[in-house]
Every structure is written in C-alpha cells, then in structure tokens.
Design an enzyme around this catalytic site. Structure first.
Site, PDB file in Angstrom:
ATOM      1  N   GLU B  50       1.005  -1.287   0.047  1.00 45.95           N
ATOM      2  CA  GLU B  50      -0.004   0.156  -0.039  1.00 45.95           C
ATOM      3  C   GLU B  50       0.605   1.353   0.119  1.00 45.95           C
ATOM      4  O   GLU B  50       0.396   2.422  -0.480  1.00 45.95           O
ATOM      5  CB  GLU B  50      -0.929   0.117   1.226  1.00 45.95           C
ATOM      6  CG  GLU B  50      -1.989  -0.984   1.017  1.00 45.95           C
ATOM      7  CD  GLU B  50      -1.728  -2.331   1.705  1.00 45.95           C
ATOM      8  OE1 GLU B  50      -0.550  -2.438   2.034  1.00 45.95           O
ATOM      9  OE2 GLU B  50      -2.735  -3.302   1.868  1.00 45.95           O
ATOM     10  N   PHE B 112     -10.529  -6.858  15.033  1.00 45.44           N
ATOM     11  CA  PHE B 112      -9.592  -7.301  14.220  1.00 45.44           C
ATOM     12  C   PHE B 112      -9.223  -6.403  13.160  1.00 45.44           C
ATOM     13  O   PHE B 112     -10.096  -5.726  12.562  1.00 45.44           O
ATOM     14  CB  PHE B 112      -9.916  -8.511  13.604  1.00 45.44           C
ATOM     15  CG  PHE B 112      -9.151  -9.222  12.432  1.00 45.44           C
ATOM     16  CD1 PHE B 112      -7.758  -9.716  12.783  1.00 45.44           C
ATOM     17  CD2 PHE B 112      -9.477  -9.387  11.041  1.00 45.44           C
ATOM     18  CE1 PHE B 112      -6.876 -10.138  11.709  1.00 45.44           C
ATOM     19  CE2 PHE B 112      -8.749  -9.875  10.122  1.00 45.44           C
ATOM     20  CZ  PHE B 112      -7.259 -10.034  10.374  1.00 45.44           C
ATOM     21  N   GLN B 113      -7.887  -6.118  12.876  1.00 47.76           N
ATOM     22  CA  GLN B 113      -7.479  -5.151  11.551  1.00 47.76           C
ATOM     23  C   GLN B 113      -8.546  -3.643  12.105  1.00 47.76           C
ATOM     24  O   GLN B 113      -8.542  -3.100  11.142  1.00 47.76           O
ATOM     25  CB  GLN B 113      -8.000  -5.778  10.521  1.00 47.76           C
ATOM     26  CG  GLN B 113      -7.200  -6.780  10.186  1.00 47.76           C
ATOM     27  CD  GLN B 113      -6.953  -7.163   8.602  1.00 47.76           C
ATOM     28  OE1 GLN B 113      -8.040  -6.703   7.960  1.00 47.76           O
ATOM     29  NE2 GLN B 113      -5.961  -7.745   8.134  1.00 47.76           N
ATOM     30  N   LYS B 162     -17.070  -0.219   7.483  1.00 45.58           N
ATOM     31  CA  LYS B 162     -17.676  -1.252   6.577  1.00 45.58           C
ATOM     32  C   LYS B 162     -19.233  -1.037   6.626  1.00 45.58           C
ATOM     33  O   LYS B 162     -19.639  -1.013   5.292  1.00 45.58           O
ATOM     34  CB  LYS B 162     -17.428  -2.426   6.915  1.00 45.58           C
ATOM     35  CG  LYS B 162     -17.546  -3.601   5.865  1.00 45.58           C
ATOM     36  CD  LYS B 162     -16.856  -4.722   6.213  1.00 45.58           C
ATOM     37  CE  LYS B 162     -17.214  -5.704   4.975  1.00 45.58           C
ATOM     38  NZ  LYS B 162     -16.507  -7.186   5.357  1.00 45.58           N
ATOM     39  N   MET B 475      24.485   7.899   0.652  1.00 44.24           N
ATOM     40  CA  MET B 475      24.468   9.132   1.183  1.00 44.24           C
ATOM     41  C   MET B 475      24.812   9.145   2.801  1.00 44.24           C
ATOM     42  O   MET B 475      25.689   9.955   3.304  1.00 44.24           O
ATOM     43  CB  MET B 475      23.044   9.691   1.153  1.00 44.24           C
ATOM     44  CG  MET B 475      23.244  11.354   1.832  1.00 44.24           C
ATOM     45  SD  MET B 475      24.425  12.150   0.757  1.00 44.24           S
ATOM     46  CE  MET B 475      23.103  12.932  -0.272  1.00 44.24           C
TER      47      MET B 475
HETATM   48  C1  LIG Z   1      12.554   5.500   4.030  1.00 45.33           C
HETATM   49  C2  LIG Z   1      14.004   6.046   4.514  1.00 45.33           C
HETATM   50  N1  LIG Z   1      14.830   5.431   5.233  1.00 45.33           N
HETATM   51  C3  LIG Z   1      16.200   6.173   5.606  1.00 45.33           C
HETATM   52  C4  LIG Z   1      16.420   7.121   5.102  1.00 45.33           C
HETATM   53  C5  LIG Z   1      17.740   7.630   5.328  1.00 45.33           C
HETATM   54  N2  LIG Z   1      18.620   7.830   4.067  1.00 45.33           N
HETATM   55  C6  LIG Z   1      18.706   8.985   3.431  1.00 45.33           C
HETATM   56  S1  LIG Z   1      19.746   8.728   2.174  1.00 45.33           S
HETATM   57  C7  LIG Z   1      19.994   6.896   2.377  1.00 45.33           C
HETATM   58  C8  LIG Z   1      20.821   6.117   1.400  1.00 45.33           C
HETATM   59  C9  LIG Z   1      20.238   6.036   0.400  1.00 45.33           C
HETATM   60  O1  LIG Z   1      20.935   5.101  -0.439  1.00 45.33           O
HETATM   61  P1  LIG Z   1      20.495   4.642  -1.859  1.00 45.33           P
HETATM   62  O2  LIG Z   1      18.954   4.767  -2.349  1.00 45.33           O
HETATM   63  O3  LIG Z   1      21.327   3.417  -2.398  1.00 45.33           O
HETATM   64  O4  LIG Z   1      21.162   5.971  -2.678  1.00 45.33           O
HETATM   65  P2  LIG Z   1      22.731   6.582  -2.809  1.00 45.33           P
HETATM   66  O5  LIG Z   1      22.722   7.572  -1.615  1.00 45.33           O
HETATM   67  O6  LIG Z   1      23.409   5.375  -2.733  1.00 45.33           O
HETATM   68  O7  LIG Z   1      22.533   7.200  -3.959  1.00 45.33           O
HETATM   69  C10 LIG Z   1      19.450   6.715   3.487  1.00 45.33           C
HETATM   70  C11 LIG Z   1      19.480   5.595   4.299  1.00 45.33           C
HETATM   71  C12 LIG Z   1      15.644   7.748   4.083  1.00 45.33           C
HETATM   72  N3  LIG Z   1      15.920   8.870   3.690  1.00 45.33           N
HETATM   73  N4  LIG Z   1      14.296   7.205   3.898  1.00 45.33           N
END
Ligand SMILES: Cc1ncc(C[n+]2csc(CCOP(=O)(O)OP(=O)(O)O)c2C)c(N)n1
Lengths: 160, 562
Positions: B50, B112-113, B162, B475
């Site tokens: 979802e 439930f749910q 519902k 990142m």
């Molecule tokens: C849902 C979620 N969890 C954690 C983060 C923290 N976060 C920001 S950038 C990143 C790494 C992203 O990795 P990737 O998609 O492989 O991209 P890259 O930086 O390697 O280009 C994380 C874990 C986030 N922004 N969103």
C-alpha cells in the site's frame, strides 16, 4: 510573554485533539485550556493561554488559523478582555486557629469557602490566574491537600 | 430517490470527480467499495504494497495537479499508507486516500484489523474524514478533493467504516460544498507587490529564489517573464528545481546542502531575495540566522503560516503564486520598466557561474555521477518526466541533470522518502502516458519498493529506472566517511539482489552497462520499450556528492571537492 487565544471551532468530536496536537507537533506550549459550547451549538469556544515570544505567538495564531476546523482565531488584548479562571483548593486545618485564618484569607480575595471540616477547608476562587497564584501562595503554609484549576475563559469587553 | 449503498455512492462520487484511475490493494474492510469499483469504468491499478499505492497517487497528483487516489483496507493496509500520506503532504501534493474501517459498532474495541488511522494520520494530512452515515459519503468526497487540490495542496484521508459502505439509503450528491473554516483563496496583494518591486529595484544584488510553489501553481511563464524583465538571476530550492529552465542564462540551479556552487555563492552574496513559494527549509538555506543576515527577504507564498515561520521577511505577499506573479509583471509593464542587460551584478553572476561550470573538480573515471546524468539528459527528450529516490543519486541529479522543460522534475524533498521515486514514476506515467518517465534511483531506495515492477509490467505503465548503483546506502556512507571518521556501519548493500535478474523475473527488462556508450544505448532501449527497463549502472561506491553544505552551517561555508 503570556497570550490569550480565543478560538472558535466546529463543535465536532476530535477537534480538541487536533488543536492540542497542533501545539504538540509544532513544539508550542499550552499554559491553560478551557472549552465550552457557544450560544450556537454548532460551535465551541476554546480559550488557550500560552507562553512564547512575539514570533512564536504569531506563528501559533497562523497555524491555528490554517486549521480547517477553526472558524476564527483571535489573540485577545488582556487590557480589553475579561479573563477568569475557576480554582478549588482543599487546605489542611492543623489547629483550630487555622480555620479562622484561612477564612480571612479567602474573604480578602473574595473567594468562597465550601465544605468546611474539622481537618480541611475547600476554598473556591474565580479570578485571574495571577490572583489565583497569589491566593495559592498565601494558602501554601497551611498545606494545600488538593487543587483543581479550570484554565482561563476569556471574552473581549464590549464597546470596541 | 433510489436507495444505494455508501460504497456505490463513493464510486459514483469519484466518477463525478473525474477520477479515472485508483491505485490500491483490497482487504476485508474495503471489499464493498472494491465490489462497486468492479462495476465502474474507473481503472484499478493493483499494487504489491500500500505504501506504493500512496506514492503512485502522489506521483499522479504532482504531474496532473489533480488529486491522485489510492485505496487501502483497514488496520495494516491503512498504516502502510502513512508514509505515503506524510510524503505527499510534506511536498504539498494533492492526494485523496480512501481506507476501509471496521464497522462503526466495532470502533474502539480493538477489533480485528482495527487501527485508529484518523488519529495516526492526523499530523501528516491536510485533513481527514470518517463519515458515520452512508448519506455523508458523497459530500465528504467532494470536500476531500476540494481541500486536497486547493490553496496549498495536500493529502486528505477518508476512512469509511464497513457498515457505512454497505448501508443503503437515499443519498444526495451535493453540487457544491462549503467548508466554513477553509478559505484557500486570497486576492493578490497589490500593495505588497508594489513594495516588493520598489525594494527589488532599489537593491543592487537581487536574486529570485524559486520554490516548489512555482511548480505547484504552474507559474513558469510568469516567473520567466519577471526574471527576464528585471534581468535578475534565478536560483531555486531543490523542490523548485526546474521551476525555471536550467539551460537559461539567468539560471543558477538549486541552492542548499547539495546545491550548485554558483547558486550557493550568489545566494550568499545577494542583498535582496524574492522568494517564491518556498518554506525556507533548513536543507535549502542552512542556518536560518546566517541566511537572513544582510539580506532583505520578499516572501510570496499561498500559505500565510509560512510567512515568518523560518525567516524574517521585509515584505510579505500572501497569495497564489501565479496570480501574484502576473500582477508583478503587469505593474512592471505599467511602469514601462526598462531592463538592464548590463550591470555589475549580472556580470559578476555570469562570471561566477562560468567559473564553477568550468572548474568544479569531478570524480575521475568512466561511469561517474556527472557523466552518467549528463548522458541521461542528452538522450532523454526535453519534456520527459523525472522522479528521483533519496540519496546521493538524488543530489547528483540536482547537480548534473538540467531540467529544461519546467515542472517535469519531482522528488521527495520534504520527507525525503526512499522508495518514493519508482512508484511515483508509475503514477506519473498513468497521468501522462504520452511522455517518457524516468526514476533516477539508488540501489537502496529502489530495493524498498522494487516490487512495483509487477504493477509497471502488468498494468502497462512502462518507466525507466536509472539505477545509480553503488551497492551501498551511499548518502549515509558519505556522512560516515566525512563526519564519523570512516566508521562504516549499516551501509553495505553487497551485490544482492542482481537487479537485472530481478527485473527479468517481473517480466521487465534489465540492462547492466559498462560504459557511457552502452548507457546511451540502454536509455534508448528503455525509451522504446513497452515494459519497465531497469538500467543498472555500477559506479564507484566511494564517490561523494560535492559541493556540500554541512548541517548547521551556512551556504557560504560549503565544502568543495579538493
Ligand atoms: C525510508 C528512508 N529510510 C532511511 C533514510 C535515510 N537515508 C537517506 S539517504 C540514504 C541512503 C540512500 O541509499 P541509495 O538509495 O542506495 O542511494 P545513494 O545514496 O547510494 O545514491 C538513507 C538510508 C531515508 N531517507 N528514507
């Protein structure tokens, strides 16, 4: 800075939650809150007092205004406003002379004495929060056993 | 009047609203509405999670400027869309999410749910409804779309028990709705605009800062006229990227934590900024107190609560961005204002821009961020729609992928939601099947919602996944390298899964490329394909995004590649 906000809202379930949640999520403080239905049963009036600097209070008002369930948000000027809070104190009576003294203090504030017993007295005062604080200070030495305050209700004076 | 069920009235109300597609996944608590959807011409697009339904609706909404719609069942279905609601709302994207709820008699009994989705979602939606009678449903739908799409757009949740779906009644369909406490329109503030013009004309180093609000109100032509009349350089926030054509001589690109060097430089030198449709995010302006020092801020925004929230303004203009910019332009024309092509400031701006375009040190190698993104730009048609995931690839897209056709670049900038880009791209494709759509992805992000490949293939919504694959949560890895003395933890993605095989297992195509030439071919193959194409582009896991404005510092203190 202390500010009194008067907020007219839809009288529907869940609105109080949304308003208080707004304060929580935006990291604002609620000093006191009181809510009651208005002369029109479709609306409730909330009075919230809050503490913050000028910029914060302006932002609170804007965020409240933005809420879809708020009809009107007013920041009241305390000089042009009647604002009152109801407070109840239960005060310990340790020796016979306490009774008389507590009664005298209450009278000097225009407070009412209820439920006078051998070992405790209940004092009720409707006044500004400041006056209530003063009363509380004077009652403190006798030992305050219990306390209930309603939060401020406020209405702008007529005429302007 | 004929008696119909609440569910029937819901679908009819959605049809009346012009809804053509719904992204969703059914369950016990929303079966009645699905059964009515069965009889409708509205297309149902089945997701595998979802969260993706919500992101698809969000992508659809950003591109079409009409609320995208998603369906989820109660409890876990509803809680799965919370991230999608928060993401859409943080980026002012119009969206209506409709969840099933346990019957009214069961609410509050831990049935439930059952989940209190209204309570859970409250802080991350613009508004929510829980109709308690079948007769309320059409009115709630009408109000929901109105709230989602007007003023500062946002996410609306409609949670329908519902029994409200199954109960039959004579149900009215209101033509118009009134919401007492909601006034999304304000007349353009001519007096404030006059003041703003005066201030802009009297300043010597003016800059226009274009935010996402320009894109939301499609004020592209107005912005361009204004910039060209005044000959003022335009920087943008990251969300405002592509509000102004990035190949225009006056364009400097996004400012901020990972902004363009020239944009950050010019922004920190400016004496007056016309900020349009922006909330002055910390990611854009760095330290608030440093930002507003020696800078006069003119702030135009549709949301009065944004004025003064993060920055102190000299002139505040509350109003629709497009309508207000029109007045700006009109007033300037009345003044018979003459633009100054040649002035010291503009000369300086052009020099700074040229300097950084020529001298920014780039990572060495064949498949580097700059090279692959420039290749993507070169091959993609100008009007292509781009979404991104979150991470280094997102910021490289900001730096190296120029948006030429305004309003074609979308990213999760407010919440920064990994896994947003791919489903959002599918939603965008549903809104504009005629345009190529590409999701600029990182492997970590794509991994979060890659099961939407099934939706893309089976529902014939082909998009390109431009997978900037560093086999790491890049990142985070960059921050660990920079601020945590290379203590690398929780970032290694290893070579798993194999994204080409993964794509193939869904019936999509997967192409791994080894050089720029292959990359060009792969993009072309993706453009021609009628299934999703995952282009796996291995890059150096140690490549950093630079320039970088460290958190808590100001734009002028950016870290540059050494
Ligand atoms: C849902 C979620 N969890 C954690 C983060 C923290 N976060 C920001 S950038 C990143 C790494 C992203 O990795 P990737 O998609 O492989 O991209 P890259 O930086 O390697 O280009 C994380 C874990 C986030 N922004 N969103």
């Amino acid at each position: 800075m202390w500010a009194i906000l008067s907020i007219l809202v839809e009288n529907k379930p869940g609105i109080l939650f949304k308003v208080t949640h707004l304060f929580r999520s935006r990291n604002f403080n609620i000093d006191s809150i009181s809510v009651g239905v208005t002369q029109n049963p479709e609306f409730s009036k909330m009075t919230i007092t809050t503490i913050g600097d000028e910029k914060q209070i302006e932002q609170i008002v804007k965020q409240l205004d933005k809420m879809i369930d708020t009809i009107e948000v007013k920041r009241l000027d305390d000089k042009k406003t009647v604002f009152r809070e109801l407070s109840l104190f239960r005060v310990k009576v340790s020796k016979p002379s306490d009774s008389m003294e507590i009664n005298n203090i209450a009278n000097s504030f225009g407070a009412k004495v209820h439920d006078a017993r051998r070992d405790s007295i209940m004092v009720a005062l409707t006044a500004t929060p400041e006056q209530i604080n003063n009363l509380q200070e004077l009652l403190a030495p006798y030992e305050i056993l219990d306390i209930a305050r309603t939060g401020v209700a406020a209405l702008q004076r007529g005429g302007d | 009047m004929e008696k119909i069920s609440g569910a029937r009235s819901l679908i009819k109300a959605l049809e009346k609203q012009g809804v053509k597609e719904i992204f969703g996944l059914p369950g016990g608590a929303n079966l009645p509405m699905y059964d009515e959807l069965y009889k409708s011409n509205i297309r149902h697009i089945l997701v595998r999670h979802e969260q993706s339904a919500a992101h698809m609706a969000d992508g659809f909404g950003r591109v079409s400027r009409r609320a995208g719609v998603c369906f989820a069942t109660s409890g876990p279905g509803a809680t799965n869309i919370v991230t999608g609601l928060a993401t859409a709302n943080a980026d002012s994207s119009p969206m209506v999410a409709i969840t099933g709820q346990v019957p009214t008699a069961m609410i509050g009994r831990d049935a439930f749910q059952e989940s209190d989705i209204i309570g859970i979602a409250n802080p991350v939606v613009k508004y929510s409804f829980q109709p308690t009678k079948a007769t309320d449903v059409p009115e709630v739908v009408k109000k929901g779309f109105y709230i989602a799409e007007t003023g500062r757009p946002g996410a609306v949740l409609i949670d329908i028990p519902k029994d409200v779906q199954t109960n039959e009644a004579e149900i009215p369909f209101p033509e118009e709705v009134k919401i007492r406490g909601y006034h999304p329109w304000t007349d353009p503030d001519i007096v404030a605009i006059e003041k703003a013009i005066k201030l802009l004309l009297s300043s010597t180093k003016p800059v226009i800062l274009a935010g996402g609000g320009v894109i939301i109100s499609s004020a592209f032509a107005e912005l361009q006229s204004l910039a060209e009349m005044l000959m003022i350089p335009v920087v943008s926030t990251f969300k405002g990227k592509g509000a102004f054509p990035e190949n225009h001589t006056l364009s400097l690109g996004p400012i901020g934590m990972h902004g363009h060097a020239e944009a950050n430089k010019i922004m920190s030198e400016a004496d007056c900024v016309l900020a349009i449709g922006t909330r002055f995010s910390d990611r854009s302006v760095g330290r608030f107190d440093e930002f507003e020092k020696n800078l006069k801020i003119i702030h135009l925004d549709v949301d009065p609560a944004e004025i003064g929230k993060n920055q102190t303004t000299s002139v505040a203009i509350v109003g629709d961005v497009k309508a207000s910019l029109r007045i700006f332009v009109k007033l300037l024309m009345q003044k018979a204002f003459k633009k100054t092509e040649e002035n010291e400031w503009l000369k300086h701006v052009t020099e700074v821009k040229q300097y950084w375009r020529d001298n920014l040190k780039l990572h060495p190698g064949e498949l580097t961020a700059a090279k692959i993104l420039r290749k993507l730009r070169e091959v993609m048609p100008a009007q292509s729609i781009v979404t991104t995931e979150v991470g280094q690839h997102q910021m490289w897209a900001s730096l190296f992928y120029d948006v030429i056709s305004p309003g074609t670049f979308f990213s999760s900038t407010g919440l920064g939601t990994m896994g947003w880009g791919f489903p959002a791209a599918i939603g965008a494709k549903a809104a504009r099947p005629d345009l190529p759509v590409v999701d600029i992805a990182g492997d970590g992000s794509f991994n979060m919602t890659e099961n939407s490949l099934a939706t893309s293939v089976l529902d014939n919504l082909p998009v390109i996944v431009f997978l900037v694959n560093n086999y790491t949560l890049g990142m985070v890895a960059q921050w660990q390298r920079t601020f945590y003395d290379r203590r690398m933890i929780g970032v290694d993605q290893k070579q798993c899964p194999d994204y080409c095989k993964l794509a193939e297992s869904y019936g999509a195509q997967g192409i791994r490329v080894g050089d720029l030439n292959e990359l060009g071919q792969a993009i072309k193959a993706g453009l021609k394909s009628n299934v999703a194409t995952v282009i796996d582009i291995p890059i150096d896991p140690e490549e950093d995004v630079l320039p970088f404005v460290a958190p808590g510092t100001s734009l002028k203190d950016m870290i540059l590649p050494s």
